[in-house]
Motif scaffolding. Structure first.
Motif, PDB file in Angstrom:
ATOM      1  N   ASP A 168     -13.641  16.108 -56.947  1.00 23.93           N
ATOM      2  CA  ASP A 168     -13.592  17.569 -57.084  1.00 23.93           C
ATOM      3  C   ASP A 168     -12.823  18.031 -58.322  1.00 23.93           C
ATOM      4  O   ASP A 168     -12.840  19.225 -58.643  1.00 23.93           O
ATOM      5  CB  ASP A 168     -12.932  18.187 -55.845  1.00 23.93           C
ATOM      6  CG  ASP A 168     -13.731  17.938 -54.576  1.00 23.93           C
ATOM      7  OD1 ASP A 168     -14.969  17.905 -54.677  1.00 23.93           O
ATOM      8  OD2 ASP A 168     -13.122  17.782 -53.505  1.00 23.93           O
ATOM      9  N   LEU A 169     -12.141  17.091 -59.004  1.00 24.08           N
ATOM     10  CA  LEU A 169     -11.278  17.489 -60.114  1.00 24.08           C
ATOM     11  C   LEU A 169     -12.000  18.267 -61.223  1.00 24.08           C
ATOM     12  O   LEU A 169     -11.450  19.261 -61.728  1.00 24.08           O
ATOM     13  CB  LEU A 169     -10.586  16.267 -60.719  1.00 24.08           C
ATOM     14  CG  LEU A 169      -9.240  15.852 -60.128  1.00 24.08           C
ATOM     15  CD1 LEU A 169      -8.693  14.653 -60.900  1.00 24.08           C
ATOM     16  CD2 LEU A 169      -8.245  16.990 -60.147  1.00 24.08           C
ATOM     17  N   PRO A 170     -13.200  17.876 -61.656  1.00 29.52           N
ATOM     18  CA  PRO A 170     -13.837  18.635 -62.741  1.00 29.52           C
ATOM     19  C   PRO A 170     -13.994  20.114 -62.432  1.00 29.52           C
ATOM     20  O   PRO A 170     -13.749  20.968 -63.299  1.00 29.52           O
ATOM     21  CB  PRO A 170     -15.189  17.939 -62.901  1.00 29.52           C
ATOM     22  CG  PRO A 170     -14.968  16.546 -62.412  1.00 29.52           C
ATOM     23  CD  PRO A 170     -14.005  16.697 -61.272  1.00 29.52           C
ATOM     24  N   ALA A 171     -14.388  20.430 -61.208  1.00 32.69           N
ATOM     25  CA  ALA A 171     -14.576  21.831 -60.844  1.00 32.69           C
ATOM     26  C   ALA A 171     -13.248  22.516 -60.547  1.00 32.69           C
ATOM     27  O   ALA A 171     -13.055  23.695 -60.899  1.00 32.69           O
ATOM     28  CB  ALA A 171     -15.502  21.935 -59.639  1.00 32.69           C
ATOM     29  N   THR A 172     -12.311  21.796 -59.924  1.00 28.02           N
ATOM     30  CA  THR A 172     -11.002  22.379 -59.619  1.00 28.02           C
ATOM     31  C   THR A 172     -10.263  22.749 -60.898  1.00 28.02           C
ATOM     32  O   THR A 172      -9.738  23.868 -61.044  1.00 28.02           O
ATOM     33  CB  THR A 172     -10.153  21.392 -58.806  1.00 28.02           C
ATOM     34  OG1 THR A 172     -10.833  21.080 -57.589  1.00 28.02           O
ATOM     35  CG2 THR A 172      -8.785  21.985 -58.478  1.00 28.02           C
ATOM     36  N   ILE A 173     -10.226  21.812 -61.850  1.00 34.04           N
ATOM     37  CA  ILE A 173      -9.561  22.091 -63.123  1.00 34.04           C
ATOM     38  C   ILE A 173     -10.346  23.136 -63.907  1.00 34.04           C
ATOM     39  O   ILE A 173      -9.774  23.994 -64.581  1.00 34.04           O
ATOM     40  CB  ILE A 173      -9.376  20.801 -63.936  1.00 34.04           C
ATOM     41  CG1 ILE A 173      -8.474  19.829 -63.170  1.00 34.04           C
ATOM     42  CG2 ILE A 173      -8.791  21.096 -65.306  1.00 34.04           C
ATOM     43  CD1 ILE A 173      -8.317  18.476 -63.825  1.00 34.04           C
ATOM     44  N   ARG A 204     -10.670   4.898 -52.542  1.00 38.17           N
ATOM     45  CA  ARG A 204     -10.542   6.031 -51.612  1.00 38.17           C
ATOM     46  C   ARG A 204     -10.192   7.316 -52.349  1.00 38.17           C
ATOM     47  O   ARG A 204     -10.409   8.415 -51.837  1.00 38.17           O
ATOM     48  CB  ARG A 204      -9.480   5.710 -50.557  1.00 38.17           C
ATOM     49  CG  ARG A 204      -9.871   4.598 -49.594  1.00 38.17           C
ATOM     50  CD  ARG A 204      -8.741   4.213 -48.670  1.00 38.17           C
ATOM     51  NE  ARG A 204      -7.640   3.565 -49.388  1.00 38.17           N
ATOM     52  CZ  ARG A 204      -6.567   3.025 -48.802  1.00 38.17           C
ATOM     53  NH1 ARG A 204      -6.458   3.081 -47.482  1.00 38.17           N
ATOM     54  NH2 ARG A 204      -5.624   2.453 -49.511  1.00 38.17           N
ATOM     55  N   GLY A 205      -9.637   7.169 -53.574  1.00 32.87           N
ATOM     56  CA  GLY A 205      -9.265   8.353 -54.344  1.00 32.87           C
ATOM     57  C   GLY A 205     -10.423   9.291 -54.617  1.00 32.87           C
ATOM     58  O   GLY A 205     -10.227  10.514 -54.730  1.00 32.87           O
ATOM     59  N   TRP A 206     -11.643   8.763 -54.710  1.00 32.89           N
ATOM     60  CA  TRP A 206     -12.788   9.632 -54.953  1.00 32.89           C
ATOM     61  C   TRP A 206     -12.976  10.629 -53.814  1.00 32.89           C
ATOM     62  O   TRP A 206     -13.262  11.809 -54.047  1.00 32.89           O
ATOM     63  CB  TRP A 206     -14.066   8.807 -55.135  1.00 32.89           C
ATOM     64  CG  TRP A 206     -14.088   8.057 -56.431  1.00 32.89           C
ATOM     65  CD1 TRP A 206     -14.027   6.711 -56.606  1.00 32.89           C
ATOM     66  CD2 TRP A 206     -14.154   8.624 -57.749  1.00 32.89           C
ATOM     67  NE1 TRP A 206     -14.051   6.392 -57.948  1.00 32.89           N
ATOM     68  CE2 TRP A 206     -14.137   7.546 -58.670  1.00 32.89           C
ATOM     69  CE3 TRP A 206     -14.223   9.926 -58.238  1.00 32.89           C
ATOM     70  CZ2 TRP A 206     -14.182   7.743 -60.048  1.00 32.89           C
ATOM     71  CZ3 TRP A 206     -14.278  10.125 -59.610  1.00 32.89           C
ATOM     72  CH2 TRP A 206     -14.255   9.047 -60.501  1.00 32.89           C
ATOM     73  N   ASP A 207     -12.809  10.167 -52.590  1.00 32.56           N
ATOM     74  CA  ASP A 207     -12.961  11.058 -51.436  1.00 32.56           C
ATOM     75  C   ASP A 207     -11.725  11.925 -51.218  1.00 32.56           C
ATOM     76  O   ASP A 207     -11.793  12.912 -50.474  1.00 32.56           O
ATOM     77  CB  ASP A 207     -13.219  10.243 -50.160  1.00 32.56           C
ATOM     78  CG  ASP A 207     -14.549   9.515 -50.198  1.00 32.56           C
ATOM     79  OD1 ASP A 207     -15.499  10.062 -50.782  1.00 32.56           O
ATOM     80  OD2 ASP A 207     -14.625   8.392 -49.652  1.00 32.56           O
ATOM     81  N   ASP A 248       0.424   4.120 -60.189  1.00 32.21           N
ATOM     82  CA  ASP A 248       1.124   3.436 -59.096  1.00 32.21           C
ATOM     83  C   ASP A 248       0.631   3.861 -57.725  1.00 32.21           C
ATOM     84  O   ASP A 248       0.494   3.037 -56.816  1.00 32.21           O
ATOM     85  CB  ASP A 248       2.626   3.707 -59.192  1.00 32.21           C
ATOM     86  CG  ASP A 248       3.275   3.042 -60.392  1.00 32.21           C
ATOM     87  OD1 ASP A 248       2.626   2.150 -60.984  1.00 32.21           O
ATOM     88  OD2 ASP A 248       4.402   3.423 -60.750  1.00 32.21           O
ATOM     89  N   GLU A 249       0.377   5.168 -57.570  1.00 28.69           N
ATOM     90  CA  GLU A 249       0.125   5.696 -56.226  1.00 28.69           C
ATOM     91  C   GLU A 249      -1.354   5.958 -55.947  1.00 28.69           C
ATOM     92  O   GLU A 249      -1.884   5.488 -54.931  1.00 28.69           O
ATOM     93  CB  GLU A 249       0.932   6.983 -56.035  1.00 28.69           C
ATOM     94  CG  GLU A 249       2.446   6.763 -56.134  1.00 28.69           C
ATOM     95  CD  GLU A 249       3.228   8.049 -56.325  1.00 28.69           C
ATOM     96  OE1 GLU A 249       2.665   9.129 -56.016  1.00 28.69           O
ATOM     97  OE2 GLU A 249       4.386   7.995 -56.793  1.00 28.69           O
ATOM     98  N   PRO A 269     -14.153  11.828 -65.775  1.00 33.06           N
ATOM     99  CA  PRO A 269     -13.074  11.114 -66.471  1.00 33.06           C
ATOM    100  C   PRO A 269     -11.715  11.491 -65.892  1.00 33.06           C
ATOM    101  O   PRO A 269     -10.962  12.280 -66.467  1.00 33.06           O
ATOM    102  CB  PRO A 269     -13.228  11.603 -67.917  1.00 33.06           C
ATOM    103  CG  PRO A 269     -13.782  12.994 -67.773  1.00 33.06           C
ATOM    104  CD  PRO A 269     -14.660  12.978 -66.554  1.00 33.06           C
ATOM    105  N   VAL A 270     -11.389  10.922 -64.754  1.00 32.90           N
ATOM    106  CA  VAL A 270     -10.213  11.352 -63.996  1.00 32.90           C
ATOM    107  C   VAL A 270      -8.926  11.200 -64.805  1.00 32.90           C
ATOM    108  O   VAL A 270      -8.125  12.139 -64.902  1.00 32.90           O
ATOM    109  CB  VAL A 270     -10.121  10.574 -62.659  1.00 32.90           C
ATOM    110  CG1 VAL A 270      -8.828  10.935 -61.922  1.00 32.90           C
ATOM    111  CG2 VAL A 270     -11.329  10.888 -61.790  1.00 32.90           C
TER     112      VAL A 270
END
Length: 399
Positions: A66-71, A58-61, A49-50, A281-282
């Motif tokens: 960064d999610l793969p490295a953050t997680i 815009r979610g990529w920026d 939804d959000e 794979p977000v």
């Protein structure tokens, strides 16, 4: 039904956090696919939804890239004993095994052998054979006891100046044998080889100290004890000392120095990001975030203590209820991961009958009923109820 052990279990209340744990179904397969957390449904809906629906590309920026490295850093800190910048999430286990094996043998030019045990998980063996064929190498096989695993003596005998890579599992998928990672890694290093550890049956259940143990490379999945959901992406660890020199073979745009430059030639990104290939794979990482939040709250050492208590309970109940069944896992919990395997000639038929009764283990040849006990979602009463049903089912089949 609640047992006395559940009454005194300090982690018992966390069972309520998982979808389906309130039902009478007995789930003995958390080491194949973990139950979802209740909060994950809300997270997925909010994401649609959000973030996806509201922010769109815009979610990529705004964080997705960064999610793969953050997680990966969270996973390293919470479960793996890995410092920041060495773990990243992406691809399937099989793809990451291929990448790491190819990178490892390339980093040991002139060496001609990959060492693997014959009881390692099939994918590990298949990928190793494929890499050996592709690179003109040979496999040095180690024959092991299928109720145990690779010993120090066996590995020392199998490794030498020809060994490029050793591929081992931290917890054996069939027996749950818990390898001595530090000792076996040292033996491989003494021979000049690199070591790749498969953490699929330990990550989220058995703590590791990858940095302290001197591990070179590790790969694990996130849909078992990490409850990431079916097909959730895997993770890869590369020791910081190797990162500048390692070169993985699937050179995709996300692993390049500047993904959006779209340049004519590939240049690998600095650090762990070079292990990525395609678009992250977000959606597949969202449930994993929830489980890591819970594991950080509980603590991986407390999870391991509950795991040991559950498997000890299963072994004791098997001795009491199933004297005609053989334990095909190490009896010593210090040498056992998060599951227990019980052998009997009728276990294939038993497994099929149990599934019809909403008792869900899995079957592993030869004649093995594998009981996977995910620590935070499994109760002691559930273990007893399941093993009592195994007894009833065996009696019905042998009447």
């Amino acid at each position: 039904m609640t047992s006395d052990l559940d009454q005194t279990d300090p982690l018992a209340s966390y069972r309520d956090a998982f979808v389906g744990a309130e039902t009478p179904l007995v789930y003995f397969d958390g080491n194949s696919l973990g139950r979802p957390l209740r909060v994950t449904g809300d997270r997925l809906k909010a994401f649609v939804d959000e973030e996806w629906g509201g922010r769109l590309i815009r979610g990529w920026d705004e964080g997705w890239m960064d999610l793969p490295a953050t997680i990966g850093d969270d996973l390293g800190r919470i479960c793996l004993g890995a410092g920041a910048g060495q773990t990243i999430v992406g691809d399937s286990t099989t793809v990451l095994l291929y990448k790491t094996m190819r990178a490892a043998v390339a980093a040991r030019p002139g060496r001609t052998e990959i060492v693997v045990d014959r009881d390692n998980f099939p994918t590990d063996r298949y990928v190793a054979q494929g890499v050996a064929d592709e690179c003109g190498l040979s496999i040095r096989w180690i024959d092991v006891d299928t109720s145990a695993g690779v010993t120090a003596e066996q590995l020392a005998e199998a490794t030498g100046e020809r060994t490029a890579l050793v591929v081992l599992s931290h917890v054996a998928y069939r027996s749950a044998y818990l390898a001595d990672v530090e000792q076996l890694t040292r033996i491989a290093h003494d021979a000049g080889a690199l070591v790749l550890w498969d953490l699929c049956h330990s990550a989220g259940s058995v703590p590791t100290e990858l940095d302290a143990w001197g591990v070179d490379l590790a790969v694990g999945c996130s849909y078992k004890y990490l409850n990431g959901g079916p097909g959730a992406p895997a993770f890869v660890y590369v020791n910081a000392g190797l990162l500048d020199s390692i070169s993985q073979p699937i050179q995709g745009w996300i692993g390049a120095t500047d993904p959006f430059l779209m340049g004519p030639t590939y240049a690998p990104a600095a650090g762990i990001r070079r292990m990525l290939s395609g678009t992250p794979p977000v959606v597949g990482m969202l449930a994993l975030q929830d489980m890591l939040d819970l594991l950080e709250q509980v603590g991986i050492d407390a999870v391991r203590a509950k795991s040991v208590a559950l498997t000890d309970h299963a072994v004791e109940l098997a001795e009491e209820l199933l004297p005609d069944v053989a334990l095909a896992s190490p009896p010593d919990s210090a040498r056992r991961g998060g599951h227990v395997t019980l052998n009997h000639p009728l276990m294939r038929e038993v497994t099929a009958a149990l599934w019809r009764r909403d008792v869900i283990p899995d079957y592993r040849d030869p004649h093995g009923l594998r009981i996977g006990l995910s620590p935070l979602s499994t109760s002691f009463a559930e273990v007893r109820r399941g093993l009592e049903t195994v007894r009833e089912t065996l009696d019905a089949l042998t009447r």
